[in-house]
Design a protein around this motif. Structure first.
Motif, PDB file in Angstrom:
ATOM      1  N   GLU A  22      50.134 -36.153 -18.754  1.00 59.89           N
ATOM      2  CA  GLU A  22      49.614 -35.971 -17.956  1.00 59.89           C
ATOM      3  C   GLU A  22      49.064 -33.756 -18.787  1.00 59.89           C
ATOM      4  OE1 GLU A  22      51.481 -35.358 -14.266  1.00 59.89           O
ATOM      5  OE2 GLU A  22      52.652 -36.852 -14.401  1.00 59.89           O
ATOM      6  N   MET A  23      47.559 -33.375 -17.759  1.00 61.64           N
ATOM      7  CA  MET A  23      47.682 -32.468 -18.082  1.00 61.64           C
ATOM      8  C   MET A  23      48.611 -31.172 -17.095  1.00 61.64           C
ATOM      9  SD  MET A  23      44.775 -31.967 -19.773  1.00 61.64           S
ATOM     10  CE  MET A  23      44.366 -30.222 -19.303  1.00 61.64           C
ATOM     11  N   ILE A  24      49.182 -30.711 -17.618  1.00 63.94           N
ATOM     12  CA  ILE A  24      50.242 -30.286 -17.718  1.00 63.94           C
ATOM     13  C   ILE A  24      49.902 -28.396 -17.484  1.00 63.94           C
ATOM     14  CG2 ILE A  24      52.709 -29.354 -17.374  1.00 63.94           C
ATOM     15  CD1 ILE A  24      52.266 -31.953 -16.829  1.00 63.94           C
ATOM     16  N   THR A  25      49.707 -27.737 -16.456  1.00 64.29           N
ATOM     17  CA  THR A  25      49.540 -26.470 -16.564  1.00 64.29           C
ATOM     18  C   THR A  25      50.344 -25.655 -17.355  1.00 64.29           C
ATOM     19  OG1 THR A  25      48.879 -25.978 -14.329  1.00 64.29           O
ATOM     20  CG2 THR A  25      49.120 -24.188 -15.084  1.00 64.29           C
ATOM     21  N   ASP A  26      50.125 -24.550 -18.149  1.00 69.96           N
ATOM     22  CA  ASP A  26      50.397 -23.906 -19.603  1.00 69.96           C
ATOM     23  C   ASP A  26      51.798 -22.362 -18.583  1.00 69.96           C
ATOM     24  OD1 ASP A  26      49.554 -24.985 -21.836  1.00 69.96           O
ATOM     25  OD2 ASP A  26      48.171 -23.595 -21.961  1.00 69.96           O
ATOM     26  N   TYR A  27      51.272 -22.671 -17.568  1.00 68.14           N
ATOM     27  CA  TYR A  27      52.521 -21.380 -17.134  1.00 68.14           C
ATOM     28  C   TYR A  27      52.758 -21.473 -15.655  1.00 68.14           C
ATOM     29  CZ  TYR A  27      53.230 -15.731 -15.891  1.00 68.14           C
ATOM     30  OH  TYR A  27      54.408 -15.176 -15.042  1.00 68.14           O
ATOM     31  N   ILE A  28      53.667 -20.740 -15.601  1.00 66.29           N
ATOM     32  CA  ILE A  28      54.797 -21.026 -14.264  1.00 66.29           C
ATOM     33  C   ILE A  28      54.830 -19.847 -13.886  1.00 66.29           C
ATOM     34  CG2 ILE A  28      56.639 -22.274 -13.386  1.00 66.29           C
ATOM     35  CD1 ILE A  28      56.027 -25.072 -14.900  1.00 66.29           C
ATOM     36  N   MET A  59      68.169 -16.184  -4.493  1.00 74.36           N
ATOM     37  CA  MET A  59      66.766 -17.172  -4.396  1.00 74.36           C
ATOM     38  C   MET A  59      67.269 -18.307  -4.362  1.00 74.36           C
ATOM     39  SD  MET A  59      63.859 -15.045  -5.882  1.00 74.36           S
ATOM     40  CE  MET A  59      64.157 -15.078  -7.805  1.00 74.36           C
ATOM     41  N   ILE A  60      66.972 -19.485  -3.293  1.00 72.04           N
ATOM     42  CA  ILE A  60      66.730 -20.776  -3.412  1.00 72.04           C
ATOM     43  C   ILE A  60      65.734 -21.095  -3.648  1.00 72.04           C
ATOM     44  CG2 ILE A  60      67.909 -23.027  -2.591  1.00 72.04           C
ATOM     45  CD1 ILE A  60      69.690 -21.023  -0.642  1.00 72.04           C
ATOM     46  N   ASN A  61      65.584 -22.347  -4.631  1.00 72.47           N
ATOM     47  CA  ASN A  61      64.418 -23.458  -4.758  1.00 72.47           C
ATOM     48  C   ASN A  61      63.226 -21.944  -5.422  1.00 72.47           C
ATOM     49  OD1 ASN A  61      62.427 -24.819  -5.021  1.00 72.47           O
ATOM     50  ND2 ASN A  61      62.487 -25.998  -2.503  1.00 72.47           N
ATOM     51  N   ASP A  62      61.770 -22.620  -5.011  1.00 73.87           N
ATOM     52  CA  ASP A  62      61.437 -22.062  -6.772  1.00 73.87           C
ATOM     53  C   ASP A  62      60.454 -20.743  -5.812  1.00 73.87           C
ATOM     54  OD1 ASP A  62      62.392 -23.394  -9.027  1.00 73.87           O
ATOM     55  OD2 ASP A  62      60.820 -24.795  -8.464  1.00 73.87           O
ATOM     56  N   ILE A  63      60.552 -20.138  -5.311  1.00 76.41           N
ATOM     57  CA  ILE A  63      59.823 -19.223  -5.246  1.00 76.41           C
ATOM     58  C   ILE A  63      59.163 -17.561  -5.996  1.00 76.41           C
ATOM     59  CG2 ILE A  63      59.972 -17.345  -3.978  1.00 76.41           C
ATOM     60  CD1 ILE A  63      62.633 -17.725  -2.082  1.00 76.41           C
ATOM     61  N   ASP A  64      57.817 -17.854  -6.254  1.00 69.32           N
ATOM     62  CA  ASP A  64      57.080 -17.315  -7.400  1.00 69.32           C
ATOM     63  C   ASP A  64      57.535 -15.505  -7.301  1.00 69.32           C
ATOM     64  OD1 ASP A  64      56.348 -19.220  -8.196  1.00 69.32           O
ATOM     65  OD2 ASP A  64      54.130 -19.382  -7.050  1.00 69.32           O
ATOM     66  N   PRO A  65      57.873 -14.805  -8.438  1.00 68.39           N
ATOM     67  CA  PRO A  65      57.537 -13.586  -8.756  1.00 68.39           C
ATOM     68  C   PRO A  65      56.372 -12.899  -7.868  1.00 68.39           C
ATOM     69  CG  PRO A  65      56.922 -14.163 -10.244  1.00 68.39           C
ATOM     70  CD  PRO A  65      56.814 -15.194  -9.713  1.00 68.39           C
ATOM     71  N   ALA A  66      56.524 -12.099  -6.371  1.00 70.61           N
ATOM     72  CA  ALA A  66      55.497 -11.263  -5.561  1.00 70.61           C
ATOM     73  C   ALA A  66      54.410 -10.185  -7.389  1.00 70.61           C
ATOM     74  CB  ALA A  66      55.680 -10.286  -4.457  1.00 70.61           C
ATOM     75  N   GLY A  67      53.248 -10.800  -6.731  1.00 73.41           N
ATOM     76  CA  GLY A  67      52.235  -9.758  -7.049  1.00 73.41           C
ATOM     77  C   GLY A  67      51.650 -10.526  -8.377  1.00 73.41           C
ATOM     78  N   ASP A  68      52.004 -11.489  -9.499  1.00 72.80           N
ATOM     79  CA  ASP A  68      51.799 -12.187 -10.095  1.00 72.80           C
ATOM     80  C   ASP A  68      50.262 -12.594  -9.360  1.00 72.80           C
ATOM     81  OD1 ASP A  68      51.414 -14.034 -12.254  1.00 72.80           O
ATOM     82  OD2 ASP A  68      53.094 -13.873 -12.739  1.00 72.80           O
ATOM     83  N   VAL A  69      49.351 -12.598 -10.399  1.00 74.23           N
ATOM     84  CA  VAL A  69      48.257 -13.140  -9.435  1.00 74.23           C
ATOM     85  C   VAL A  69      47.969 -14.680  -9.667  1.00 74.23           C
ATOM     86  CG1 VAL A  69      46.847 -11.907 -10.864  1.00 74.23           C
ATOM     87  CG2 VAL A  69      47.573 -13.053 -12.296  1.00 74.23           C
ATOM     88  N   CYS A  70      49.203 -15.213 -10.806  1.00 80.21           N
ATOM     89  CA  CYS A  70      48.822 -16.734 -10.401  1.00 80.21           C
ATOM     90  C   CYS A  70      50.660 -17.133 -10.086  1.00 80.21           C
ATOM     91  CB  CYS A  70      49.307 -16.953 -12.214  1.00 80.21           C
ATOM     92  SG  CYS A  70      48.375 -16.861 -13.410  1.00 80.21           S
ATOM     93  N   SER A  71      51.392 -15.836  -9.427  1.00 75.90           N
ATOM     94  CA  SER A  71      51.566 -16.843  -7.892  1.00 75.90           C
ATOM     95  C   SER A  71      51.037 -17.576  -6.912  1.00 75.90           C
ATOM     96  CB  SER A  71      52.763 -15.565  -7.645  1.00 75.90           C
ATOM     97  OG  SER A  71      53.531 -14.754  -8.637  1.00 75.90           O
ATOM     98  N   VAL A  72      51.909 -18.671  -6.117  1.00 78.99           N
ATOM     99  CA  VAL A  72      51.537 -19.279  -4.815  1.00 78.99           C
ATOM    100  C   VAL A  72      51.506 -18.259  -4.063  1.00 78.99           C
ATOM    101  CG1 VAL A  72      52.127 -21.258  -3.023  1.00 78.99           C
ATOM    102  CG2 VAL A  72      52.053 -21.518  -5.895  1.00 78.99           C
ATOM    103  N   LYS A  73      50.419 -18.049  -3.082  1.00 75.13           N
ATOM    104  CA  LYS A  73      50.233 -17.551  -2.163  1.00 75.13           C
ATOM    105  C   LYS A  73      51.485 -17.363  -1.327  1.00 75.13           C
ATOM    106  CE  LYS A  73      45.585 -15.558  -3.011  1.00 75.13           C
ATOM    107  NZ  LYS A  73      44.398 -15.726  -1.955  1.00 75.13           N
ATOM    108  N   GLY A  74      52.195 -16.589  -0.078  1.00 76.90           N
ATOM    109  CA  GLY A  74      52.523 -16.561   0.651  1.00 76.90           C
ATOM    110  C   GLY A  74      54.361 -17.696   0.898  1.00 76.90           C
ATOM    111  N   ASN A  75      54.651 -17.577  -0.363  1.00 74.81           N
ATOM    112  CA  ASN A  75      55.924 -17.716  -0.951  1.00 74.81           C
ATOM    113  C   ASN A  75      55.553 -17.003  -2.586  1.00 74.81           C
ATOM    114  OD1 ASN A  75      57.892 -19.631  -1.445  1.00 74.81           O
ATOM    115  ND2 ASN A  75      57.364 -21.219  -3.108  1.00 74.81           N
TER     116      ASN A  75
END
Length: 319
Positions: A68-74, A1-17
């Protein structure tokens, strides 16, 4: 993998990536070996509401250091979410405190819904209850993870120090080793070039030694038995810290280890040296033995630090 591709299915993942991985991970080996383990991620419990009212995937914490406000979970920081066998895509809660670290619920029959994936607060709870899994993987909330741009060494210090202080005061401390590892492409630390020992020859991604070249030698065969590009390394020099009653005192090891030395350490200690296979670098990573001193008695006197300053607390607070 290259760059920050999210795990599929995680409800917090970015859709389409999104993407999923195949093959085995160290969690799979621990589960098969009936070794208790857990991944504890800051912000993973989507039911929690922070003091500012943020909750769910948007739960965030204000950092007075980066202002800054930083989202806890990535989600793309959650390594076990990339494998269906160890994923908890809905962030389901464990059935009980007693089930944390285990594949089955307390009844010994029902699969636990958390599937070894928990919130950082769950780690604190099992420590307090003296139910610590044999192996724990910890990721601080994003504002404390030391990543350049949205975190800072001072925020990181305020995340790590309370955990280390807490563990040192437990009866289990005698048998504990804390390994602090860092990302090989981010962080507020010195990056020193290391000559690659593993080759990769991707026409677009690899350019270190010329067009389409990084390192030398044939890439390791992957899970399908074919050479896999994209894993030229080792990468740049990064910090690696051992905190344990059995650690060498005031010592710096000059044995070259890699991040793959961590799963090797787990495999050697709990899994009789079993390796992941599929081209994983645990098979060739150096062990961590040079960091330990098992010839001397364990140093059990706690060294408690002030999370704000990083300096030792008064001796009375360390007893």
């Amino acid at each position: 993998m290259i760059n920050d591709i999210d795990p599929a299915g995680d409800v917090c993942s970015v859709k389409g990536n999104q993407v999923m991985m195949t093959g085995k991970n160290i969690g799979d080996l621990l589960t098969a070996g009936n070794v208790s383990w857990g991944g504890f991620m800051g912000g993973f419990n989507l039911q929690t509401k922070n003091s500012d009212g943020t909750t769910g995937c948007q739960r965030a914490t204000y950092s007075p250091v980066v202002h800054e406000m930083i989202t806890d979970y990535i989600s793309h920081h959650n390594w076990f979410q990339y494998y269906a066998s160890t994923a908890n895509p809905t962030h389901a809660r464990p059935s009980s405190l007693a089930a944390i670290g285990h594949t089955l619920s307390a009844d010994g029959k029902t699969p636990d819904p958390a599937n070894h994936e928990y919130d950082l607060e769950d780690f604190k709870a099992v420590v307090a209850a003296h139910r610590l899994p044999a192996v724990s993987f910890i990721k601080l909330p994003a504002f404390q993870d030391g990543h350049a741009g949205y975190s800072d060494p001072l925020d990181e210090q305020q995340g790590i120090v309370p955990l280390v202080n807490m563990l040192q005061q437990q009866p289990e401390w005698r048998d504990t080793a804390i390994l602090i590892a860092y990302d090989d492409s981010d962080g507020w630390y010195d990056h020193a070039f290391i000559k690659p020992q593993h080759g990769s020859f991707d026409a677009e991604a690899d350019q270190l030694n010329g067009p389409g070249r990084c390192g030398t030698g044939t890439p390791f065969a992957g899970v399908e038995g074919k050479p896999v590009n994209g894993r030229c390394g080792p990468g740049t020099r990064i910090p690696f810290i051992l905190i344990s009653p059995w650690a060498r005192s005031n010592a710096v090891s000059h044995v070259q280890i890699t991040q793959s030395s961590i799963p090797r350490f787990i495999e050697d200690n709990w899994l009789n040296g079993q390796r992941l296979g599929g081209g994983s670098f645990d098979a060739v990573a150096h062990d961590l033995n040079d960091l330990f001193d098992f010839n001397a008695p364990p140093r059990l006197t706690p060294l408690l630090l002030d999370p704000e300053t990083g300096t030792p607390l008064p001796q009375s607070a360390s007893k």
